[in-house]
Design a protein around this motif. Structure first.
Motif, PDB file in Angstrom:
ATOM      1  N   PRO A 374     100.367 143.779  49.021  1.00  0.00           N
ATOM      2  CA  PRO A 374     101.206 142.768  50.424  1.00  0.00           C
ATOM      3  C   PRO A 374     100.738 141.452  50.521  1.00  0.00           C
ATOM      4  N   ILE A 375     101.639 141.628  51.648  1.00  0.00           N
ATOM      5  CA  ILE A 375     101.208 139.529  52.503  1.00  0.00           C
ATOM      6  C   ILE A 375      99.575 139.872  52.925  1.00  0.00           C
ATOM      7  N   ARG A 376      99.602 138.645  53.043  1.00  0.00           N
ATOM      8  CA  ARG A 376      98.161 138.227  53.743  1.00  0.00           C
ATOM      9  C   ARG A 376      98.186 137.035  53.837  1.00  0.00           C
ATOM     10  N   TYR A 377      97.418 136.646  55.218  1.00  0.00           N
ATOM     11  CA  TYR A 377      97.723 135.985  56.260  1.00  0.00           C
ATOM     12  C   TYR A 377      95.801 135.263  55.866  1.00  0.00           C
ATOM     13  N   ASP A 378      96.028 133.810  55.336  1.00  0.00           N
ATOM     14  CA  ASP A 378      94.697 133.378  55.238  1.00  0.00           C
ATOM     15  C   ASP A 378      94.450 132.755  56.494  1.00  0.00           C
TER      16      ASP A 378
END
Length: 420
Positions: A374-378
């Motif tokens: 899934p998309i994740r925020y860095d």
């Protein structure tokens, strides 16, 4: 009245007061927040007890994270100027869901992202997007503020997405900047009937909660707990769409083929460190996670110095902006090589390793399967990304040697326009 019964009654009343007092104190405090209406993210729901209830994906995320931090919420819809004015004067505790604001950063504290929007320039038919087009946008929106900050000329600002779409259909504007989900709602309401639009991806827009100075000063522990619970409260909202999955898979496949053509990934895995037991792995991983990213563990420094890691670094640099990290993981789930310091040594408990090792079957002559996260925020890089992972196979059908993992900037990967 007898003295004994009177004393017992007083004692009972006293105990009731003592017992009731903690119950009153146990009621969670209220977090008073403002936001603006933007279906399906924040919208006015049905009345309950005479009060309008604010619901929607972002509102639900904020309510969930606040509750887990021990707070109830009161959320009201209000114009942006009033919300900022109220936050400046500490008349409210916070304001969401907004793009990063230089003005608010000086007077309030920003949380981690509470929402992720996908912004597109929409044009009619096959019209290409250029900066000289007549741009329309919803007045007071995050999109309008972003356009102004980036130096775009805004031709028209209107009151609603429906009005914006009507102007686009009639040719009064050439393009409209809008969130994908908002456009989807217009399409579902059949407001797109008979109109073919082309969507030009602009950005993934992280939106935040800003907390006022008085609140953060009085409740210094709140934001840390709130941020830690956001990922679980946003579960399911950061999945790739079917079209995004297809496009990222195709891009990842090309990148894996390119890497394998210039690097001997099997040799890199063979030359990497390997522990004798799982107990050793867990001991090292605990030390690693305790130090990273503020310090580089000794083993991490050794791995980064390996020729294989240097080769991964050089390959990543050749795709600067698109590729955010590369790592090779052996069949124990531990790092053999990496392009940069990771947060942990053992990757064996993560889906990017487990999903690939569990599903290694390939069609004759076909490529091994790719798993997309899934998309994740860095947070450190202030960007959204996905990881693509694929098994490193032997020639003779033996168990996989390990997994190769590539991190991709989602905005760079989806920069091409697409039909809508």
């Amino acid at each position: 009245m007898d003295a004994a019964p009177t004393m017992n009654l007083r004692l009972a009343l006293g105990l009731t007061t003592v017992l009731a007092s903690p119950l009153c104190q146990a009621q969670p405090p209220f977090l008073n927040l403002y936001t603006f209406e933007s279906p399906p993210y924040q919208m006015v729901g049905s009345d309950t007890g005479g009060e309008s209830q604010i619901s929607g994906e972002t509102a639900d995320t904020v309510i969930c994270a606040a509750n887990r931090a021990g707070w109830s919420t009161r959320i009201r819809i209000t114009p942006q100027n009033r919300a900022i004015h109220s936050l400046e004067r500490n008349m409210i505790d916070g304001y969401f869901a907004i793009d990063p604001s230089a003005e608010l950063d000086t007077i309030a504290t920003r949380s981690d992202p509470v929402a992720l929007e996908k912004w597109y320039f929409f044009t009619r038919d096959d019209k290409a997007f250029t900066k000289d087009l007549r741009i329309g946008v919803v007045a007071g929106s995050n999109e309008e503020a972003w356009l102004s900050a980036k130096g775009y000329g805004i031709f028209l600002s209107v009151s609603s997405p429906s009005q914006l779409l009507a102007l686009l259909k009639r040719g009064r504007i050439d393009t409209a900047l809008m969130d994908e989900r908002v456009m989807d709602r217009l399409r579902q309401a059949k407001e797109l009937a008979g109109t073919q639009l082309r969507a030009h991806f602009v950005r993934y827009a992280p939106l935040y909660l800003y907390l006022g100075e008085t609140f953060t000063s009085d409740n210094p522990e709140f934001l840390g707990i709130f941020n830690r619970t956001l990922n679980s409260c946003m579960a399911g909202q950061l999945a790739l769409s079917q079209e995004e999955d297809r496009r990222i898979s195709e891009l990842s496949s090309r990148l894996f083929k390119e890497m394998n053509s210039i690097l001997d990934v099997r040799q890199i895995i063979d030359e990497g460190p390997r522990q004798e037991s799982f107990t050793d792995v867990m001991t090292i991983d605990s030390q690693w996670t305790a130090l990273s990213p503020l310090a580089v563990p000794d083993l991490a420094a050794d791995i980064l110095a390996l020729p294989g890691s240097k080769a991964l670094q050089a390959w990543q640099h050749s795709h600067q902006g698109l590729v955010t990290e590369v790592m090779l993981v052996n069949d124990m789930g531990t790092l053999s090589a990496m392009s940069q310091l990771t947060s942990d040594y053992w990757q064996g408990d993560e889906p990017k390793f487990q999903k690939v090792m569990e599903n290694r079957a390939t069609q004759p002559g076909g490529d091994p399967p790719i798993y997309l996260s899934p998309i994740r925020y860095d947070k450190s890089a202030a960007r959204f990304q996905v990881t693509a992972s694929r098994p490193v196979l032997n020639d003779h059908g033996e168990p996989a040697l390990g997994v190769i993992v590539i991190g991709l900037s989602i905005e760079e990967a989806l920069s091409d326009s697409e039909q809508y």
